[in-house]
Enzyme design. Structure first.
Site, PDB file in Angstrom:
ATOM      1  N   ASP A   1      -5.654  21.014  18.320  1.00 43.92           N
ATOM      2  CA  ASP A   1      -4.602  22.004  18.490  1.00 43.92           C
ATOM      3  C   ASP A   1      -3.879  22.116  17.146  1.00 43.92           C
ATOM      4  O   ASP A   1      -4.081  21.292  16.247  1.00 43.92           O
ATOM      5  CB  ASP A   1      -3.652  21.605  19.629  1.00 43.92           C
ATOM      6  CG  ASP A   1      -2.842  22.807  20.134  1.00 43.92           C
ATOM      7  OD1 ASP A   1      -2.769  23.835  19.414  1.00 43.92           O
ATOM      8  OD2 ASP A   1      -2.276  22.729  21.243  1.00 43.92           O
TER       9      ASP A   1
HETATM   10  C1  BGC Z   1      -1.040  26.032  21.047  1.00 41.47           C
HETATM   11  C2  BGC Z   1      -2.493  26.405  21.224  1.00 41.47           C
HETATM   12  C3  BGC Z   1      -2.797  27.632  20.403  1.00 41.47           C
HETATM   13  C4  BGC Z   1      -2.456  27.339  18.955  1.00 41.47           C
HETATM   14  C5  BGC Z   1      -2.750  28.492  18.010  1.00 41.47           C
HETATM   15  C6  BGC Z   1      -0.631  25.930  19.604  1.00 41.47           C
HETATM   16  O1  BGC Z   1       0.741  25.837  19.482  1.00 41.47           O
HETATM   17  O2  BGC Z   1      -0.769  24.829  21.719  1.00 41.47           O
HETATM   18  O3  BGC Z   1      -2.758  26.644  22.578  1.00 41.47           O
HETATM   19  O4  BGC Z   1      -4.133  28.008  20.566  1.00 41.47           O
HETATM   20  O5  BGC Z   1      -1.073  27.052  18.870  1.00 41.47           O
HETATM   21  O6  BGC Z   1      -1.846  29.515  18.178  1.00 41.47           O
END
Ligand code: BGC
Length: 711
Positions: A257
């Site tokens: 993530d």
């Molecule tokens: C989230 C993810 C997301 C990523 C990119 C993170 O803060 O937890 O689910 O895909 O950001 O935007």
């Protein structure tokens, strides 16, 4: 003549150009090809051309949403986008209903359509990776991202995620199943450890990922922010190496993530292939010395790159354009999919005195009030938040359906002006929409179980003014309705219904569509009664300190809050059916304007342990309008050697029936449907003996029942 040949030459040129541009190359869906010796050879050959520094560079993303390019080996960068409710990163888009809405449809065919539609939307934006679907279990109503996920039940999640992933990837777009794993709360997500026993993990928290990988062939997985049993997911040997890449045989890309990597050496050695959005830890500063001193093997880095290249080659990303000009950026076809999903998901929970459906011919005035009737509340907040071109609010949806001859009174709150109050009291019906929105329910924090301030009072005042008060809820899962539920005749849960939500709500209120959504979660009466409530927060005295090195190379300590999953298997309806207590509305429940009956259960009285068991039954529409019922099959294992939840969903089917029509349904129960995770033996086990099979329309109402002896 000369001119003519010039024209024809130009025409010929433009034909070739148009052909390349508009589909001769990019045409149809371009699903990935299976892995092959030739792809493996190409992937290894690409790795062989790289210096160690170049290899390390490729382990991290760039510009927030891209993999890195290495022009020296002809490797371009590839583009990503969030995610589950719309391809949202690159401007306005079609905003579909939330993940929890998709689960509320109980319709795997709908999941396939959503996957395909997202695939088109991604190709129209040149996107290679979609950062979804999110499949974490809705353990508690407070989790700020429940709306992005699916349900409280691993079987429902697993059944829905497979066609979703297949649909998306069939369009040549990689699905990234997230957040692996046990990211069941948002508060303190970087510093919390979900501490859970293996049986609970295997039975509740792993199956949606397992199905996405093994059955759906998802080609990317995203590790979560949180720790699992004291180890960050991005460096979690058990999750990444033992289970995902070992037992499940995952051959795709495991990415972090965004900023969920905390230790470059530990991550590279424990399965993380790609650090997103940039190599803050898996970089040359940390990895070059680690390779030199033997802490990290170069072959381990090579293996990560082979996974990345193998996947990109299988999708043809290096040899075909990802941008598909035959897909529309603004798509009327996708609007229809968004509407259908909303129509199938919105769940009718209460309809006292059959107030619904309203008769459009009889309604002459309607009051539409509350913070969530306008503007449209399409989704929750955070990285999933899609910005639709033209969202339809509940206000505009109802007004459009009723047309110009009906008087519509709108107010965001109960009006102070007595004349306007009159408008509420004298309306033929009052529609009040309350609940959460992108500001109050979002990624990065949790929400309250109680409604945002002032909303309970608003419903009470509306109900006191007009007995025909219809309450519509927006939000992820359950919320507190206790102050006013007995004062209103109608309660409709819209979840986050996406950009076409207002049209769907209107069609359901006025009977143009029979409500067919079924709760994908148990709807609690109060937060205290929720089975996770006693275990949701860590006890500060159990906090531990994690000593790490920060991205600046300096020591960095984290205080870790340990969330002890003491509720174990007792998530949602497993708790309610085991304790014999009842939530406000049970998992699987949802009303309709028609009625259904179940009959003619056919199942063997005995079978061999491990054999597939077929269960047949009839579903009849006994009412007067066409509708859809979700037949749900629950299994109990009263003679197991270990404690098991009283009921577990192991099969379901959505059946569309005209009035009076009967359909025979057959569901198959495989070995897994009877198994539990045997902790000492570390495997799925069936204890021969008595099982009970129940079929009905919710986790509590199962009119068909049959004992089955497995030996
Ligand atoms: C989230 C993810 C997301 C990523 C990119 C993170 O803060 O937890 O689910 O895909 O950001 O935007």
């Amino acid at each position: 003549m000369k001119n003519l040949s010039k024209v024809s030459c130009l025409w010929h040129f433009s034909l070739v150009f148009v052909c390349i541009w508009s589909g001769c190359l990019a045409a149809a869906a371009q699903a990935p090809v299976p892995d092959s010796p030739s792809i493996e050879a190409q992937a290894h050959a690409m790795v062989a051309k790289l210096t160690l520094e170049q290899k390390i560079e490729l382990l991290g993303g760039i510009d927030n949403m891209f993999t890195r390019a290495i022009p020296a080996i002809g490797l371009p960068r590839f583009k990503m986008s969030d995610a589950s409710v719309g391809v949202r990163t690159w401007g306005p888009t079609t905003a579909y209903a939330s993940g929890v809405s998709l689960a509320a449809t109980w319709d795997p065919g709908m999941a396939r359509k959503i996957g395909e539609a997202l695939g088109h939307d991604a190709r129209a934006r040149n996107v290679n990776f979609l950062l979804g679907p999110g499949v974490n279990i809705a353990r508690s109503p407070l989790c700020g991202r429940n709306f992005e996920y699916l349900s409280e039940d691993p079987f429902l999640n697993a059944t829905m995620v497979v066609p979703y992933v297949e649909g998306l990837q069939s369009q040549g777009v990689i699905a990234t199943v997230k957040h692996y794993d046990l990211n069941n709360q948002e508060y303190n997500r970087h510093n919390a450890s979900s501490d859970v026993d293996e049986r609970t993990m295997r039975e509740i928290y792993l199956p949606s990922f397992e199905a996405a990988v093994i059955k759906g062939h998802a080609d990317a997985v995203m590790d979560s922010y949180n720790q699992v049993n004291g180890v960050h997911s991005t460096q979690n040997d058990f999750l990444n190496l033992k289970v995902l890449k070992g037992e499940w045989g995952f051959q795709g890309i495991l990415m972090s993530d965004w900023d969920a990597t905390y230790d470059g050496v530990a991550a590279v050695n424990n399965g993380l292939d790609l650090e997103m959005p940039s190599p803050k830890f898996m970089n040359a500063r940390n990895l070059l010395p680690a390779v030199k001193n033997g802490e990290v093997k170069e072959s381990t880095i090579d293996e990560h790159l082979v996974r990345i290249f193998r996947t990109e080659l299988r999708y043809g990303f290096t040899t075909r354009p990802q941008f598909d000009p035959t897909d529309s950026t603004y798509s009327v076809a996708d609007r229809a999919v968004a509407l259908q999903e909303a129509l199938e998901s919105i769940t009718l929970l209460k309809n006292e005195g059959h107030l619904l459906p309203l008769d459009a011919a009889k309604v002459k005035s309607i009051a539409i009030i509350g913070p969530n009737v306008y503007p449209a509340v399409t989704g929750g907040g955070g990285s999933s938040q899609a910005h639709p071109f033209e969202p339809v609010s509940i206000l505009t949806g109802i007004a459009n359906l009723l047309g110009p001859d009906v008087h519509v009174f709108w107010s965001a709150a109960m009006p102070d002006d007595p004349e306007q109050k009159n408008a509420v009291a004298h309306a033929d019906a009052v529609v009040v929409a309350v609940g959460f929105d992108a500001k109050t329910e979002r990624e990065g924090s949790d929400r309250t179980f109680t409604l945002p301030p002032g909303q309970d009072a608003l419903v009470e005042e509306a109900a006191a003014a007009n007995p025909h008060t219809i309450v519509i809820l927006t939000g992820g899962v359950g919320m507190d309705t206790s102050r006013w539920l007995d004062k209103v005749p109608v309660l409709l849960h819209a979840y986050y219904p996406g950009q076409e939500g207002g049209t769907a709500v209107a069609q359901i209120l006025f009977g143009q569509h029979d409500p067919e959504g079924k709760l994908p979660v148990s709807f609690d009466r109060s937060w205290d009664e929720d089975p996770s409530s006693k275990w949701y927060y860590g006890d500060p005295k159990d906090n531990t300190v994690l000593h790490t090195i920060g991205e600046d190379g300096q020591p960095k300590d984290y205080t870790i809050e340990h969330i002890h999953y003491g509720d174990k298997l007792m998530v949602g309806y497993r708790y309610w059916t085991t304790t014999g207590k009842h939530p406000l509305y049970p998992f699987g429940f949802g009303l309709s304007y028609t009625t259904f009956s179940f009959s003619n259960l056919q199942a063997p009285a005995e079978a061999a342990s491990g054999a597939t068991v077929a269960v047949g039954f009839d579903v009849t529409n006994t009412g007067s309008v066409a509708g859809a019922e979700v037949a749900q099959l629950y299994v109990s294992d009263p003679s197991a050697k270990v404690d098991r939840p009283e009921r577990e969903l192991k099969g379901f089917a959505k059946v569309r029936l005209a009035p009076g029509e009967t359909q025979h349904v057959t569901l198959s129960l495989d070995a897994r449907a009877f198994s539990y995770w045997d902790e000492p033996a570390h495997k799925w086990t069936i204890d021969p003996g008595k099982f009970v099979i129940r079929v009905g329309d919710s986790s509590e109402n199962t009119p068909l029942e049959r004992n089955l002896e497995l030996h």
